[in-house]
Design a protein around this motif. Structure first.
Motif, PDB file in Angstrom:
ATOM      1  N   UNK A 239      37.755  36.752  46.851  1.00 45.13           N
ATOM      2  CA  UNK A 239      37.354  37.919  46.073  1.00 45.13           C
ATOM      3  C   UNK A 239      36.302  37.467  45.067  1.00 45.13           C
ATOM      4  N   UNK A 240      35.133  38.086  45.118  1.00 44.58           N
ATOM      5  CA  UNK A 240      34.034  37.771  44.205  1.00 44.58           C
ATOM      6  C   UNK A 240      33.889  38.944  43.250  1.00 44.58           C
ATOM      7  N   UNK A 241      33.816  38.662  41.943  1.00 48.72           N
ATOM      8  CA  UNK A 241      33.714  39.742  40.971  1.00 48.72           C
ATOM      9  C   UNK A 241      32.912  39.290  39.750  1.00 48.72           C
ATOM     10  N   UNK A 242      32.414  40.268  39.003  1.00 51.11           N
ATOM     11  CA  UNK A 242      31.689  40.032  37.754  1.00 51.11           C
ATOM     12  C   UNK A 242      32.554  40.464  36.590  1.00 51.11           C
ATOM     13  N   UNK A 243      32.150  40.098  35.420  1.00 51.49           N
ATOM     14  CA  UNK A 243      32.837  40.566  34.220  1.00 51.49           C
ATOM     15  C   UNK A 243      34.079  39.770  33.912  1.00 51.49           C
ATOM     16  N   UNK A 244      34.817  40.276  32.976  1.00 51.23           N
ATOM     17  CA  UNK A 244      36.016  39.605  32.491  1.00 51.23           C
ATOM     18  C   UNK A 244      37.218  40.058  33.313  1.00 51.23           C
ATOM     19  N   UNK A 245      38.032  39.109  33.724  1.00 44.57           N
ATOM     20  CA  UNK A 245      39.241  39.424  34.482  1.00 44.57           C
ATOM     21  C   UNK A 245      40.314  39.926  33.516  1.00 44.57           C
ATOM     22  N   UNK A 246      40.682  41.190  33.684  1.00 43.20           N
ATOM     23  CA  UNK A 246      41.716  41.778  32.842  1.00 43.20           C
ATOM     24  C   UNK A 246      42.938  42.073  33.691  1.00 43.20           C
ATOM     25  N   UNK A 247      44.029  42.341  33.028  1.00 42.31           N
ATOM     26  CA  UNK A 247      45.312  42.530  33.685  1.00 42.31           C
ATOM     27  C   UNK A 247      45.282  43.641  34.740  1.00 42.31           C
ATOM     28  N   UNK A 248      44.682  44.790  34.426  1.00 35.90           N
ATOM     29  CA  UNK A 248      44.663  45.897  35.384  1.00 35.90           C
ATOM     30  C   UNK A 248      43.814  45.564  36.610  1.00 35.90           C
ATOM     31  N   UNK A 249      42.679  44.882  36.420  1.00 34.23           N
ATOM     32  CA  UNK A 249      41.856  44.450  37.554  1.00 34.23           C
ATOM     33  C   UNK A 249      42.612  43.422  38.388  1.00 34.23           C
ATOM     34  N   UNK A 250      43.312  42.513  37.705  1.00 34.92           N
ATOM     35  CA  UNK A 250      44.089  41.489  38.391  1.00 34.92           C
ATOM     36  C   UNK A 250      45.126  42.118  39.316  1.00 34.92           C
ATOM     37  N   UNK A 251      45.844  43.089  38.819  1.00 36.66           N
ATOM     38  CA  UNK A 251      46.888  43.727  39.625  1.00 36.66           C
ATOM     39  C   UNK A 251      46.289  44.556  40.754  1.00 36.66           C
ATOM     40  N   UNK A 252      45.313  45.411  40.436  1.00 41.96           N
ATOM     41  CA  UNK A 252      44.770  46.333  41.435  1.00 41.96           C
ATOM     42  C   UNK A 252      43.953  45.620  42.520  1.00 41.96           C
TER      43      UNK A 252
END
Length: 188
Positions: A85-98
């Motif tokens: 999984x490639x992503x930008x920005x800060x990894x937050x809890x809701x992004x982590x779960x979803x």
């Protein structure tokens, strides 16, 4: 008071390390563990060696104003690797779960480990959030909760991230799309 806290934390870390050692001594072959972690990949991090004479001034190395940078999350196991999984920005809890747990890890576990698994991740606060713990309990993700804090040296995926960064450093990558393509090619 401060000494007691330090001693207590050292005691807790010793207990965690003892659990890991116990698994090794019990000849645990780690067949059912999915080792996971996230990593930042940045190009142009200027790790360049320049040789010069003692009294000679160093030649300035041009630095980009905004270097190419993405974050990646992946997992490895004896039965294969998760999707990268490639992503930008800060990894937050809701992004982590979803995006990580629900859309990446859960399909991997269901297809590769229908007979049971153990899920390893570091003790990052977003991994231990109420939202993440609730999702893991609701979806029967067997979180391996005996991992010592700040111990990347015993997580095998760190070796993968190291190899990834070394190989990318040898490539000529100009755009974020080129970087993402090279990441996917490496991880296949």
């Amino acid at each position: 008071m401060i000494c007691y806290y330090r001693d207590r934390r050292n005691l807790e870390e010793t207990v965690h390390n003892a659990r890991i050692i116990e698994l090794v001594l019990d000849n645990d072959n780690f067949n059912d563990i999915v080792f996971t972690d996230e990593c930042t990949v940045q190009l142009h991090d200027n790790k360049v060696v320049v040789y010069r004479l003692r009294n000679e001034s160093a030649t300035p190395i041009p630095q980009p104003k905004h270097p190419l940078k993405v974050h990646v999350w992946g997992g490895i196991s004896r039965r294969g690797a998760t999707r990268l999984l490639i992503f930008d920005g800060i990894l937050k809890s809701d992004f982590f779960v979803e995006n990580i747990l629900e859309k990446t890890l859960l399909p991997f576990i269901k297809s590769v480990y229908p007979d049971g698994h153990r899920f390893q991740q570091d003790n990052d606060p977003k991994h231990r959030s109420k939202l993440a713990k609730s999702f893991m309990i609701d979806n029967d993700i067997k979180w391996w909760d005996c991992w010592p804090s700040e111990s990347p040296d015993i997580n095998p995926i760190e070796i993968v991230w190291n190899m990834l960064k070394r190989r990318l450093a040898k490539k000529t990558i100009k755009t974020t799309d080129d970087l993402q393509t090279a990441l996917q090619f490496f991880y296949q």
